[in-house]
Design a protein around this motif. Structure first.
Motif, PDB file in Angstrom:
ATOM      1  N   GLN A   1       0.830  -1.193   0.000  1.00 20.43           N
ATOM      2  CA  GLN A   1       0.000   0.000   0.000  1.00 20.43           C
ATOM      3  C   GLN A   1       0.871   1.252   0.000  1.00 20.43           C
ATOM      4  OE1 GLN A   1      -2.788  -0.155   3.201  1.00 20.43           O
ATOM      5  NE2 GLN A   1      -3.827  -1.968   2.436  1.00 20.43           N
ATOM      6  N   ALA A   2       0.324   2.329  -0.547  1.00 17.20           N
ATOM      7  CA  ALA A   2       1.066   3.589  -0.608  1.00 17.20           C
ATOM      8  C   ALA A   2       1.315   4.108   0.795  1.00 17.20           C
ATOM      9  CB  ALA A   2       0.272   4.620  -1.409  1.00 17.20           C
ATOM     10  N   THR A   3       2.524   4.589   1.043  1.00 17.66           N
ATOM     11  CA  THR A   3       2.878   5.105   2.359  1.00 17.66           C
ATOM     12  C   THR A   3       3.928   6.180   2.203  1.00 17.66           C
ATOM     13  OG1 THR A   3       3.644   4.504   4.576  1.00 17.66           O
ATOM     14  CG2 THR A   3       4.693   3.386   2.722  1.00 17.66           C
ATOM     15  N   SER A   4       4.278   6.832   3.289  1.00 19.28           N
ATOM     16  CA  SER A   4       5.297   7.864   3.266  1.00 19.28           C
ATOM     17  C   SER A   4       6.165   7.707   4.495  1.00 19.28           C
ATOM     18  CB  SER A   4       4.654   9.252   3.239  1.00 19.28           C
ATOM     19  OG  SER A   4       5.640  10.262   3.106  1.00 19.28           O
ATOM     20  N   LEU A   5       7.229   8.501   4.582  1.00 19.22           N
ATOM     21  CA  LEU A   5       8.131   8.400   5.721  1.00 19.22           C
ATOM     22  C   LEU A   5       7.529   9.085   6.929  1.00 19.22           C
ATOM     23  CD1 LEU A   5      11.633   9.093   4.134  1.00 19.22           C
ATOM     24  CD2 LEU A   5      10.544   6.913   4.613  1.00 19.22           C
ATOM     25  N   ALA A   6       7.695   8.464   8.101  1.00 19.01           N
ATOM     26  CA  ALA A   6       7.213   9.039   9.355  1.00 19.01           C
ATOM     27  C   ALA A   6       8.372   9.726  10.061  1.00 19.01           C
ATOM     28  CB  ALA A   6       6.624   7.939  10.249  1.00 19.01           C
ATOM     29  N   ARG A   7       8.101  10.891  10.598  1.00 18.72           N
ATOM     30  CA  ARG A   7       9.151  11.618  11.299  1.00 18.72           C
ATOM     31  C   ARG A   7       9.392  10.995  12.671  1.00 18.72           C
ATOM     32  NH1 ARG A   7      10.391  16.632   9.159  1.00 18.72           N
ATOM     33  NH2 ARG A   7       9.066  17.296   7.421  1.00 18.72           N
ATOM     34  N   PRO A   8      10.642  10.701  13.031  1.00 17.24           N
ATOM     35  CA  PRO A   8      10.908  10.145  14.359  1.00 17.24           C
ATOM     36  C   PRO A   8      10.830  11.225  15.415  1.00 17.24           C
ATOM     37  CG  PRO A   8      12.969  10.472  13.183  1.00 17.24           C
ATOM     38  CD  PRO A   8      11.864  10.824  12.221  1.00 17.24           C
ATOM     39  N   GLY A   9      10.353  10.871  16.600  1.00 17.04           N
ATOM     40  CA  GLY A   9      10.271  11.820  17.703  1.00 17.04           C
ATOM     41  C   GLY A   9      10.389  11.111  19.027  1.00 17.04           C
TER      42      GLY A   9
ATOM     43  N   TYR B   1      10.899   3.122  15.193  1.00 17.25           N
ATOM     44  CA  TYR B   1      10.715   1.835  14.527  1.00 17.25           C
ATOM     45  C   TYR B   1       9.973   2.005  13.198  1.00 17.25           C
ATOM     46  CZ  TYR B   1       8.938  -2.888  13.695  1.00 17.25           C
ATOM     47  OH  TYR B   1       8.618  -4.096  13.121  1.00 17.25           O
ATOM     48  N   LYS B   2       8.919   2.816  13.211  1.00 17.38           N
ATOM     49  CA  LYS B   2       8.134   3.037  11.992  1.00 17.38           C
ATOM     50  C   LYS B   2       8.964   3.738  10.925  1.00 17.38           C
ATOM     51  CE  LYS B   2       3.945   4.400  12.658  1.00 17.38           C
ATOM     52  NZ  LYS B   2       2.783   5.266  12.968  1.00 17.38           N
ATOM     53  N   THR B   3       9.774   4.714  11.339  1.00 22.17           N
ATOM     54  CA  THR B   3      10.601   5.437  10.378  1.00 22.17           C
ATOM     55  C   THR B   3      11.616   4.514   9.709  1.00 22.17           C
ATOM     56  OG1 THR B   3      10.370   7.475  11.655  1.00 22.17           O
ATOM     57  CG2 THR B   3      12.194   7.360  10.100  1.00 22.17           C
ATOM     58  N   LEU B   4      12.325   3.729  10.501  1.00 20.61           N
ATOM     59  CA  LEU B   4      13.339   2.827   9.945  1.00 20.61           C
ATOM     60  C   LEU B   4      12.700   1.758   9.069  1.00 20.61           C
ATOM     61  CD1 LEU B   4      15.747   2.333  12.981  1.00 20.61           C
ATOM     62  CD2 LEU B   4      15.918   3.946  11.098  1.00 20.61           C
ATOM     63  N   LEU B   5      11.521   1.281   9.484  1.00 17.75           N
ATOM     64  CA  LEU B   5      10.838   0.262   8.701  1.00 17.75           C
ATOM     65  C   LEU B   5      10.474   0.789   7.321  1.00 17.75           C
ATOM     66  CD1 LEU B   5       9.978  -2.663   9.349  1.00 17.75           C
ATOM     67  CD2 LEU B   5       7.697  -1.787   9.849  1.00 17.75           C
ATOM     68  N   ARG B   6      10.042   2.037   7.261  1.00 15.92           N
ATOM     69  CA  ARG B   6       9.658   2.618   5.973  1.00 15.92           C
ATOM     70  C   ARG B   6      10.866   2.992   5.125  1.00 15.92           C
ATOM     71  NH1 ARG B   6       4.282   6.297   7.394  1.00 15.92           N
ATOM     72  NH2 ARG B   6       3.013   4.536   8.131  1.00 15.92           N
ATOM     73  N   ILE B   7      11.948   3.414   5.758  1.00 21.43           N
ATOM     74  CA  ILE B   7      13.171   3.672   4.987  1.00 21.43           C
ATOM     75  C   ILE B   7      13.653   2.391   4.334  1.00 21.43           C
ATOM     76  CG2 ILE B   7      15.626   4.221   5.212  1.00 21.43           C
ATOM     77  CD1 ILE B   7      14.907   6.398   7.162  1.00 21.43           C
ATOM     78  N   GLU B   8      13.589   1.277   5.079  1.00 20.89           N
ATOM     79  CA  GLU B   8      14.014  -0.010   4.519  1.00 20.89           C
ATOM     80  C   GLU B   8      13.124  -0.428   3.354  1.00 20.89           C
ATOM     81  OE1 GLU B   8      15.070  -4.433   6.283  1.00 20.89           O
ATOM     82  OE2 GLU B   8      13.182  -3.466   6.847  1.00 20.89           O
ATOM     83  N   SER B   9      11.806  -0.292   3.534  1.00 23.45           N
ATOM     84  CA  SER B   9      10.882  -0.733   2.482  1.00 23.45           C
ATOM     85  C   SER B   9      10.875   0.202   1.280  1.00 23.45           C
ATOM     86  CB  SER B   9       9.462  -0.855   3.052  1.00 23.45           C
ATOM     87  OG  SER B   9       8.977   0.403   3.484  1.00 23.45           O
ATOM     88  N   MET B  10      11.239   1.480   1.471  1.00 22.27           N
ATOM     89  CA  MET B  10      11.234   2.470   0.385  1.00 22.27           C
ATOM     90  C   MET B  10      12.657   2.878   0.013  1.00 22.27           C
ATOM     91  SD  MET B  10       8.137   4.839   1.929  1.00 22.27           S
ATOM     92  CE  MET B  10       7.968   5.832   0.459  1.00 22.27           C
TER      93      MET B  10
END
Length: 453
Positions: free
Chosen positions: A109-117, A125-134
């Motif tokens: 599914q379409a997604t974007s990068l989440a800003r870590p905070g 975790y969400k940010t790194l997961l999306r960097i890996e997948s994208m």
């Protein structure tokens, strides 16, 4: 009964203000009352544990700074976000066409990068997961930013950093560590938090981290090497000498092998840091206190009732119980549990407040004075959940600039509706309109719900 206080700190880093060894608020209060216990919100404690990994060594701290820069450079404008999504869509279509990935419901599914905070659950975790997948899409966008910028930017340098073995190893390592702690994070954020299960899961997470330290390096190295091979990233020889991070290479005094740098100075350092932080944040006194009090939970016919753990509370609160009460507490607890399980009136109790009211109503507090005193002590112990944080988040969403002058009563009503929206979803709106319409005569009838053919 002696006065006993539990200190609760639920927002931010409670350790900085509360747990100072000499001047912390906890120290000052416990000087006046040695039986005051500091209980920091468990969900916040875990968040602070996770965030502490990013500061355990310089290489990991630099890694998270690079991650923030990568996210900022690829999502700082709507145009860049659109380009990132377009590139990701093209890459997914290409992989689907080549059979590299499969299609299915809920996949790709379409997604974007989440800003870590630091104050947002699972953000790293969400940010790194999306960097890996994208991965491919992110690098392509950074290249476009580097080529299109009129002034020099860091986008080109970020491409070089991402396509390095060090970046890949740390990314894979942090994904493994954060994946282990993510389950515990989700449990600690639940409204119906079970302290016994949460503390049991804390022990399990620490065990998994130790197992990862002992047996996880080889598999991590293989995973990182495979990822680098697939993305044309050079893999260094682990037996070659490199300069220790942050040291001068002059004179050759700071030479270590690449294996020592990645395995000892990075991998072991990160896991040791999070393990130590776990021990520091989830200290034995507050953990034991919560686990013992949870044994008074009346749900499922007092299924969590434990005589030995409840008796331990009389030792923790030693000034609240006499010597004879401490000696007789186990016998009184055994008699109490047999009594409440036999009496029909106690079977409908589903929380401690209802149980306490029922005990007073049936005058059982005179029969079991020590047990009732434990229940009174439990009432002054707050349950640490993430509910307060959700309220603050809801307030930021509701009280926008356009609503900045709303009254407190109106803000309160809107927040109740937003926070408890799951309850309001089950309410029949037609009945609400009918009730409002029938309160008095009105000039016109409220519109009815349209009928669908």
């Amino acid at each position: 009964m002696g006065y006993t206080l539990q200190i609760y700190e639920g927002k931010g880093d409670g350790a900085s203000n509360m747990r100072g060894e000499f001047n912390g608020l906890e120290k000052l209060i416990r000087d006046e009352n040695p039986y005051a216990f500091y209980v920091h919100c468990f969900a916040h404690q875990l968040q602070l544990v996770v965030v502490s990994i990013s500061r355990c060594c310089s290489s990991i701290e630099d890694f998270f700074e690079y991650v923030t820069l990568i996210v900022n450079n690829t999502t700082s404008s709507c145009k860049r976000k659109d380009v990132l999504l377009d590139k990701q869509r093209e890459n997914l279509l290409g992989k689907l066409g080549s059979g590299e990935i499969s299609s299915g419901r809920g996949k790709n599914q379409a997604t974007s990068l989440a800003r870590p905070g630091d104050t947002r659950w699972g953000s790293h975790y969400k940010t790194l997961l999306r960097i890996e997948s994208m991965w491919d899409s992110v690098i392509e966008v950074l290249q476009i930013v580097h080529e299109d910028e009129r002034n020099p930017s860091r986008a080109g340098g970020l491409v070089q950093i991402m396509e390095s073995f060090s970046f890949v190893v740390i990314m894979k390592m942090m994904l493994q560590i954060l994946r282990i702690t993510n389950e515990l994070s989700l449990v600690l954020q639940r409204k119906d938090q079970n302290i016994v299960q949460a503390m049991s899961l804390v022990v399990d997470v620490k065990t998994r981290l130790m197992n990862l330290r002992n047996d996880g390096w080889e598999s991590l190295l293989q995973e990182a090497t495979k990822f680098c091979s697939e993305n044309d990233i050079p893999v260094p020889n682990m037996n070659e000498s490199v300069t220790r991070f942050g040291r001068s290479r002059k004179g050759g005094k700071n030479k270590i092998t690449a294996d020592h740098y990645f395995r000892v100075d990075t991998f072991y350092a990160a896991i040791d840091a999070i393990t130590i932080e776990f021990e520091h944040r989830f200290n034995e006194v507050s953990s034991e206190l919560l686990v013992c009090f949870s044994c008074l939970d009346p749900r499922d016919s007092f299924s969590k009732f434990d005589v030995h753990k409840l008796a331990r509370l009389t030792e923790i609160y030693s000034d609240d119980f006499s010597y004879s009460e401490k000696k007789g507490i186990k016998d009184q607890l055994v008699t109490f549990i047999l009594h409440v399980r036999r009496i029909e009136e106690f079977r409908d109790c589903h929380d401690l407040a209802i149980l306490a009211a029922k005990i007073v109503e049936l005058e059982r507090h005179a029969l079991f004075p020590s047990v009732y005193r434990l229940i009174e002590l439990a009432f002054i112990l707050p349950v640490a959940t993430a509910t307060v944080e959700r309220v603050f988040s809801a307030m930021k969403i509701i009280k926008t600039e356009l609503r900045n002058k709303m009254s407190d009563a109106w803000l309160n009503h809107l927040m109740v509706c937003y926070i408890e929206r799951e309850i309001f979803k089950g309410i029949d709106l037609e009945k609400i309109k009918e009730t409002f319409q029938n309160k008095k005569d009105r000039q016109m009838q409220l519109p009815k719900k349209p009928k669908h053919n």
